[in-house]
Design a protein around this motif. Structure first.
Motif, PDB file in Angstrom:
ATOM      1  N   GLN A  45       6.548   3.141   1.324  1.00  0.00           N
ATOM      2  CA  GLN A  45       5.904   4.328   0.723  1.00  0.00           C
ATOM      3  C   GLN A  45       6.530   5.390   1.783  1.00  0.00           C
ATOM      4  O   GLN A  45       7.559   6.101   0.767  1.00  0.00           O
ATOM      5  CB  GLN A  45       4.638   4.757   0.256  1.00  0.00           C
ATOM      6  N   ARG A  56      -2.225   9.321  -6.019  1.00  0.00           N
ATOM      7  CA  ARG A  56      -1.235  10.034  -5.187  1.00  0.00           C
ATOM      8  C   ARG A  56      -1.358  11.555  -5.126  1.00  0.00           C
ATOM      9  O   ARG A  56      -1.123  11.997  -3.585  1.00  0.00           O
ATOM     10  CB  ARG A  56       0.055   9.746  -6.091  1.00  0.00           C
ATOM     11  N   CYS A 104      -1.397   4.983  -4.909  1.00  0.00           N
ATOM     12  CA  CYS A 104       0.088   4.550  -5.323  1.00  0.00           C
ATOM     13  C   CYS A 104       0.006   2.962  -4.299  1.00  0.00           C
ATOM     14  O   CYS A 104       1.450   2.222  -4.199  1.00  0.00           O
ATOM     15  CB  CYS A 104       0.367   5.489  -3.362  1.00  0.00           C
ATOM     16  N   GLN A 105      -1.166   2.457  -3.802  1.00  0.00           N
ATOM     17  CA  GLN A 105      -1.383   1.338  -3.028  1.00  0.00           C
ATOM     18  C   GLN A 105      -2.442   0.218  -3.883  1.00  0.00           C
ATOM     19  O   GLN A 105      -3.069   0.897  -4.148  1.00  0.00           O
ATOM     20  CB  GLN A 105      -1.688   1.641  -1.542  1.00  0.00           C
ATOM     21  N   TRP A 117      12.717   8.037  -3.541  1.00  0.00           N
ATOM     22  CA  TRP A 117      11.424   8.580  -2.046  1.00  0.00           C
ATOM     23  C   TRP A 117      11.555  10.105  -2.745  1.00  0.00           C
ATOM     24  O   TRP A 117      13.177  10.657  -2.373  1.00  0.00           O
ATOM     25  CB  TRP A 117      12.488   7.984  -1.246  1.00  0.00           C
ATOM     26  N   LEU A 173       6.604   9.854  -0.655  1.00  0.00           N
ATOM     27  CA  LEU A 173       5.796   8.790  -1.370  1.00  0.00           C
ATOM     28  C   LEU A 173       7.235   8.139  -1.419  1.00  0.00           C
ATOM     29  O   LEU A 173       7.947   8.815  -2.687  1.00  0.00           O
ATOM     30  CB  LEU A 173       5.240   8.699  -2.423  1.00  0.00           C
ATOM     31  N   ARG A 174       6.701   6.728  -2.374  1.00  0.00           N
ATOM     32  CA  ARG A 174       7.995   6.070  -3.155  1.00  0.00           C
ATOM     33  C   ARG A 174       7.720   6.419  -4.613  1.00  0.00           C
ATOM     34  O   ARG A 174       6.619   5.862  -5.453  1.00  0.00           O
ATOM     35  CB  ARG A 174       8.486   4.177  -3.329  1.00  0.00           C
TER      36      ARG A 174
END
Length: 211
Positions: A20, A128, A120-121, A67, A36-37
């Protein structure tokens, strides 16, 4: 037999495994917010952030890699962007360079609501939006932020990269690497790549930063 994936798709497949936080990018007072990606997301996820000019709804820029660094201050919202573009030809490079050329028009980063609400994961259910300090409550509208700083990394085929490196001068926001560095397995751990992205940091232009 299915045709082999394009270079762009090969790069996107690798970038999905990148972290990220941009690999090698230092944590500095110039960018104290959240990285964050944004792209590429999962292949089946259609609602990914994109870039656009104010007042346009159709002409969007969809980098192969994107990103976002989000401002930590709700009173001063902005985003910094690091883009990665795979260029399969010199014409493709010229086209993609033109999208990020310096302009008096503000570029906008748009984050759709489904992307903000999603984790996000895969192993962490935290959405997010809770990681983005510029947001104080669960969003019901897309988050649209002016872009403060732009850095772009272009991946070129080896021969084109060598020729460009010998004869051309990049713009201040531009960085270049061989395509193999982007398609390599665990390319984010490559010391040369990490050093290159460290030089793309917003803090790299300063001799030192105030404490």
């Amino acid at each position: 037999m299915a045709p082999p994936p394009s270079l762009d798709e090969q790069v996107r497949r690798r970038l999905r495994h990148w972290p990220q936080h941009p690999p090698g990018a230092p944590v500095t007072p110039k960018q104290p917010g959240t990285w964050l990606r944004a792209r590429p997301g999962e292949a089946q996820a259609p609602n990914q952030p994109f870039l656009k000019l104010p007042g346009t709804n159709r002409l969007r820029t969809l980098p192969d890699g994107l990103w976002l660094h989000f401002s930590p201050d709700p009173a001063d919202p902005y985003a910094d962007i690091l883009c990665i573009e795979a260029c399969s030809s010199l014409q493709n490079l010229l086209d993609k360079r033109s999208r990020f050329a310096p302009s008096t028009t503000s570029l906008l980063a748009v984050c759709p609501v489904p992307w903000l609400l999603a984790p996000c994961q895969p192993h962490d259910p935290t959405p997010r939006w809770k990681l983005i300090r510029v947001l104080r409550s669960e969003p019901v509208d897309p988050l649209v932020l002016p872009v403060r700083d732009v850095r772009v990394l272009y991946g070129l085929k080896s021969r084109q990269y060598e020729g460009f490196a010998r004869t051309q001068m990049p713009q201040a926001h531009e960085y270049f690497c061989p395509m193999e560095a982007l398609t390599a397995e665990r390319g984010d751990e490559n010391p040369a790549m990490r050093a290159l992205l460290a030089r793309a940091s917003a803090a790299a232009n300063f001799m030192n930063l105030p404490g």
